[in-house]
Motif scaffolding. Sequence first.
Motif, mmCIF file in Angstrom:
data_model
loop_
_atom_site.group_PDB
_atom_site.id
_atom_site.type_symbol
_atom_site.label_atom_id
_atom_site.label_comp_id
_atom_site.label_asym_id
_atom_site.label_seq_id
_atom_site.Cartn_x
_atom_site.Cartn_y
_atom_site.Cartn_z
ATOM 1 N N CYS A 186 -17.673 0.796 -8.199
ATOM 2 C CA CYS A 186 -18.119 0.697 -9.579
ATOM 3 C C CYS A 186 -17.624 1.865 -10.434
ATOM 4 C CB CYS A 186 -19.638 0.586 -9.660
ATOM 5 S SG CYS A 186 -20.517 2.059 -9.099
ATOM 6 N N ALA A 187 -17.215 2.943 -9.789
ATOM 7 C CA ALA A 187 -16.683 4.099 -10.521
ATOM 8 C C ALA A 187 -15.197 3.949 -10.819
ATOM 9 C CB ALA A 187 -16.925 5.378 -9.724
ATOM 10 N N TRP A 188 -14.576 2.886 -10.292
ATOM 11 C CA TRP A 188 -13.137 2.678 -10.494
ATOM 12 C C TRP A 188 -12.912 1.973 -11.837
ATOM 13 C CZ3 TRP A 188 -11.472 0.214 -5.153
ATOM 14 C CH2 TRP A 188 -11.707 1.145 -4.129
ATOM 15 N N THR A 189 -12.565 2.714 -12.857
ATOM 16 C CA THR A 189 -12.279 2.092 -14.154
ATOM 17 C C THR A 189 -10.900 1.441 -14.165
ATOM 18 O OG1 THR A 189 -11.462 4.205 -14.997
ATOM 19 C CG2 THR A 189 -13.774 3.669 -15.415
ATOM 20 N N THR A 190 -9.985 1.981 -13.353
ATOM 21 C CA THR A 190 -8.641 1.407 -13.217
ATOM 22 C C THR A 190 -8.322 1.296 -11.735
ATOM 23 O OG1 THR A 190 -7.940 2.469 -15.284
ATOM 24 C CG2 THR A 190 -6.206 1.623 -13.845
ATOM 25 N N LEU A 191 -7.800 0.139 -11.314
ATOM 26 C CA LEU A 191 -7.493 -0.072 -9.914
ATOM 27 C C LEU A 191 -6.429 -1.159 -9.755
ATOM 28 C CD1 LEU A 191 -10.078 -2.369 -8.150
ATOM 29 C CD2 LEU A 191 -10.216 -1.910 -10.613
ATOM 30 N N ALA A 243 0.829 -1.204 0.000
ATOM 31 C CA ALA A 243 0.000 0.000 0.000
ATOM 32 C C ALA A 243 0.865 1.256 0.000
ATOM 33 C CB ALA A 243 -0.936 -0.011 1.212
ATOM 34 N N ASP A 244 1.984 1.203 0.702
ATOM 35 C CA ASP A 244 2.897 2.351 0.763
ATOM 36 C C ASP A 244 3.476 2.673 -0.611
ATOM 37 O OD1 ASP A 244 4.419 4.341 2.315
ATOM 38 O OD2 ASP A 244 6.147 3.134 1.741
ATOM 39 N N TYR A 245 3.812 1.653 -1.372
ATOM 40 C CA TYR A 245 4.363 1.871 -2.720
ATOM 41 C C TYR A 245 3.287 2.343 -3.692
ATOM 42 C CZ TYR A 245 9.137 0.079 -2.197
ATOM 43 O OH TYR A 245 10.452 -0.065 -1.859
ATOM 44 N N LEU A 246 2.137 1.703 -3.667
ATOM 45 C CA LEU A 246 1.120 1.978 -4.681
ATOM 46 C C LEU A 246 0.357 3.272 -4.441
ATOM 47 C CD1 LEU A 246 -0.321 -1.584 -5.387
ATOM 48 C CD2 LEU A 246 1.619 -0.405 -6.445
ATOM 49 N N GLN A 247 0.463 3.837 -3.260
ATOM 50 C CA GLN A 247 -0.220 5.106 -3.010
ATOM 51 C C GLN A 247 0.381 6.249 -3.826
ATOM 52 O OE1 GLN A 247 0.123 6.348 1.057
ATOM 53 N NE2 GLN A 247 2.355 6.485 1.028
ATOM 54 N N LYS A 248 1.562 6.017 -4.423
ATOM 55 C CA LYS A 248 2.185 7.025 -5.281
ATOM 56 C C LYS A 248 1.486 7.116 -6.633
ATOM 57 C CE LYS A 248 6.147 4.911 -4.969
ATOM 58 N NZ LYS A 248 7.571 4.513 -5.060
ATOM 59 N N THR A 249 0.703 6.102 -6.963
ATOM 60 C CA THR A 249 0.015 6.071 -8.254
ATOM 61 C C THR A 249 -1.377 6.694 -8.102
ATOM 62 O OG1 THR A 249 -1.115 3.945 -8.008
ATOM 63 C CG2 THR A 249 1.208 3.890 -8.667
ATOM 64 N N PRO A 250 -2.019 7.065 -9.207
ATOM 65 C CA PRO A 250 -3.344 7.689 -9.108
ATOM 66 C C PRO A 250 -4.504 6.712 -8.964
ATOM 67 C CG PRO A 250 -2.639 7.672 -11.389
ATOM 68 C CD PRO A 250 -1.496 7.114 -10.595
ATOM 69 N N TYR A 251 -4.216 5.415 -8.761
ATOM 70 C CA TYR A 251 -5.268 4.413 -8.785
ATOM 71 C C TYR A 251 -5.583 3.875 -7.388
ATOM 72 C CZ TYR A 251 -3.845 4.541 -13.668
ATOM 73 O OH TYR A 251 -3.522 4.961 -14.930
ATOM 74 N N PRO A 252 -6.852 3.561 -7.117
ATOM 75 C CA PRO A 252 -7.238 3.000 -5.816
ATOM 76 C C PRO A 252 -6.770 1.559 -5.673
ATOM 77 C CG PRO A 252 -9.131 3.073 -7.278
ATOM 78 C CD PRO A 252 -8.011 3.782 -7.995
ATOM 79 N N LEU A 253 -6.776 1.089 -4.442
ATOM 80 C CA LEU A 253 -6.267 -0.240 -4.120
ATOM 81 C C LEU A 253 -7.365 -1.106 -3.528
ATOM 82 C CD1 LEU A 253 -3.976 -2.317 -3.523
ATOM 83 C CD2 LEU A 253 -3.568 -1.089 -1.381
ATOM 84 N N LEU A 254 -7.523 -2.293 -4.110
ATOM 85 C CA LEU A 254 -8.399 -3.325 -3.555
ATOM 86 C C LEU A 254 -7.507 -4.481 -3.134
ATOM 87 C CD1 LEU A 254 -11.201 -4.563 -2.979
ATOM 88 C CD2 LEU A 254 -11.238 -5.358 -5.363
ATOM 89 N N ASN A 274 1.003 -11.150 -4.897
ATOM 90 C CA ASN A 274 0.282 -10.913 -6.151
ATOM 91 C C ASN A 274 -0.155 -9.454 -6.274
ATOM 92 O OD1 ASN A 274 0.447 -13.707 -6.198
ATOM 93 N ND2 ASN A 274 -1.743 -14.042 -5.927
ATOM 94 N N ILE A 275 0.230 -8.805 -7.366
ATOM 95 C CA ILE A 275 -0.165 -7.415 -7.618
ATOM 96 C C ILE A 275 -0.618 -7.294 -9.065
ATOM 97 C CG2 ILE A 275 0.568 -4.995 -7.649
ATOM 98 C CD1 ILE A 275 2.701 -5.698 -5.587
ATOM 99 N N ALA A 276 -1.828 -6.781 -9.272
ATOM 100 C CA ALA A 276 -2.367 -6.621 -10.630
ATOM 101 C C ALA A 276 -2.927 -5.222 -10.817
ATOM 102 C CB ALA A 276 -3.459 -7.647 -10.895
ATOM 103 N N LEU A 277 -2.790 -4.725 -12.036
ATOM 104 C CA LEU A 277 -3.472 -3.499 -12.428
ATOM 105 C C LEU A 277 -4.612 -3.898 -13.352
ATOM 106 C CD1 LEU A 277 -3.406 -0.373 -12.205
ATOM 107 C CD2 LEU A 277 -2.161 -0.369 -14.378
ATOM 108 N N VAL A 278 -5.822 -3.517 -12.991
ATOM 109 C CA VAL A 278 -7.018 -3.893 -13.738
ATOM 110 C C VAL A 278 -7.634 -2.648 -14.355
ATOM 111 C CG1 VAL A 278 -9.375 -4.774 -13.505
ATOM 112 C CG2 VAL A 278 -7.482 -5.927 -12.339
ATOM 113 N N ARG A 279 -7.953 -2.743 -15.643
ATOM 114 C CA ARG A 279 -8.587 -1.621 -16.340
ATOM 115 C C ARG A 279 -9.849 -2.127 -17.042
ATOM 116 N NH1 ARG A 279 -4.422 0.224 -18.915
ATOM 117 N NH2 ARG A 279 -3.997 1.839 -17.359
ATOM 118 N N ASN A 280 -10.971 -1.496 -16.742
ATOM 119 C CA ASN A 280 -12.264 -1.892 -17.329
ATOM 120 C C ASN A 280 -12.521 -3.385 -17.166
ATOM 121 O OD1 ASN A 280 -12.792 0.786 -18.224
ATOM 122 N ND2 ASN A 280 -11.495 0.450 -20.017
ATOM 123 N N SER A 281 -12.275 -3.870 -15.962
ATOM 124 C CA SER A 281 -12.549 -5.258 -15.560
ATOM 125 C C SER A 281 -11.557 -6.274 -16.099
ATOM 126 C CB SER A 281 -13.969 -5.683 -15.976
ATOM 127 O OG SER A 281 -14.935 -4.828 -15.407
#
Length: 320
Positions: free
Chosen positions: A127-132, A103-114, A154-161
């Motif tokens: 549902c408003a998160w197109t990229t996360l 979480a500390d590393y990824l908070q530098k990016t503009p995307y939310p974390l699940l 495991n770390i993934a970037l998801v865009r539009n599901s």
Amino acid sequence: MIMKTLFWVIVKSTYKYLFSFKRSYKTKLKTFGGKKVFNFAPCIFLEYNMERQYILDAIDAALCAGKDILSIYNDPTSDFQIEKKADNSPLTIADKKAHAAIADYLQKTPYPLLSEEGKHLPYTERCAWTTLWIVDPLDGTKEFIKRNGEFTVNIALVRNSVPVMGVIYLPVKRELYFAEETLGAYKLSDFTARSGASLEELMAKAVHLPIKDNHDKFVIVASRSHLSPETEDYIEKMKRCHSDVELISSGSSIKICLVAEGKADVYPRFAPTMEWDMAAGHAIARAAGMEVYQAGKEEPLQYNKEDLLNPWFIVEPRRN
């Protein structure tokens, strides 16, 4: 530390500004052939480079989490501080520390974390998160507790599901899998630190996936801890379809990596999994020419759903 923080504030602000700038039809116009047209080039170039930086951020986060996990795993006096979650699955201090590091590393990016170990916001907000980011800080907690080494970060970037970028790190084996849908999938062995290497340098050192593995047998990889009767039925069906079938048992997301790598032909999973269990591996499989199909369907798994539970699935080479 102050300068580093200031740098990332500037990077994030610049990215967000130019990304919104790209979507505006009233600005950034230039004359071409007597007509005013929108110039996407600077924004696309910046976005392309930021995407590459996000892969490096994810790799650094996975390595840091792996280091924290091993500090507990290798401590003979550690009792792992095991707790039981609401679904009766185990939770250890290593899960918590790995989540905090990522979480500390990824908070530098503009995307939310699940994250499995983070706060799960209601779907009305997600549902408003197109990229996360979708993260499992320690996939294979049962294997961690057993001390068999078969656990991953495991770390993934998801865009539009759809999972478009994935990083999986095996702390005990010191193996790193990383992928991006336009760059392909790669594996690095004996890897514990990036040491400032660029993405291009990492790709040059890595093995491109899948690796040609001309095995004579039809290889099935299945869960070590969750082998359901339905999965056993599928294995028996494959034995009737193929003259020589080999079964490999493994824990965590290592299974999907074996298919992406070419060491296994298929990974059936007819038992419950969550989105964070599969997102990173799915990204790596996709980039390696594989797919994760919903069982009995032609559609792949989808992510950031209202229900974060995955349907049953099969990982195999992409169907024509």
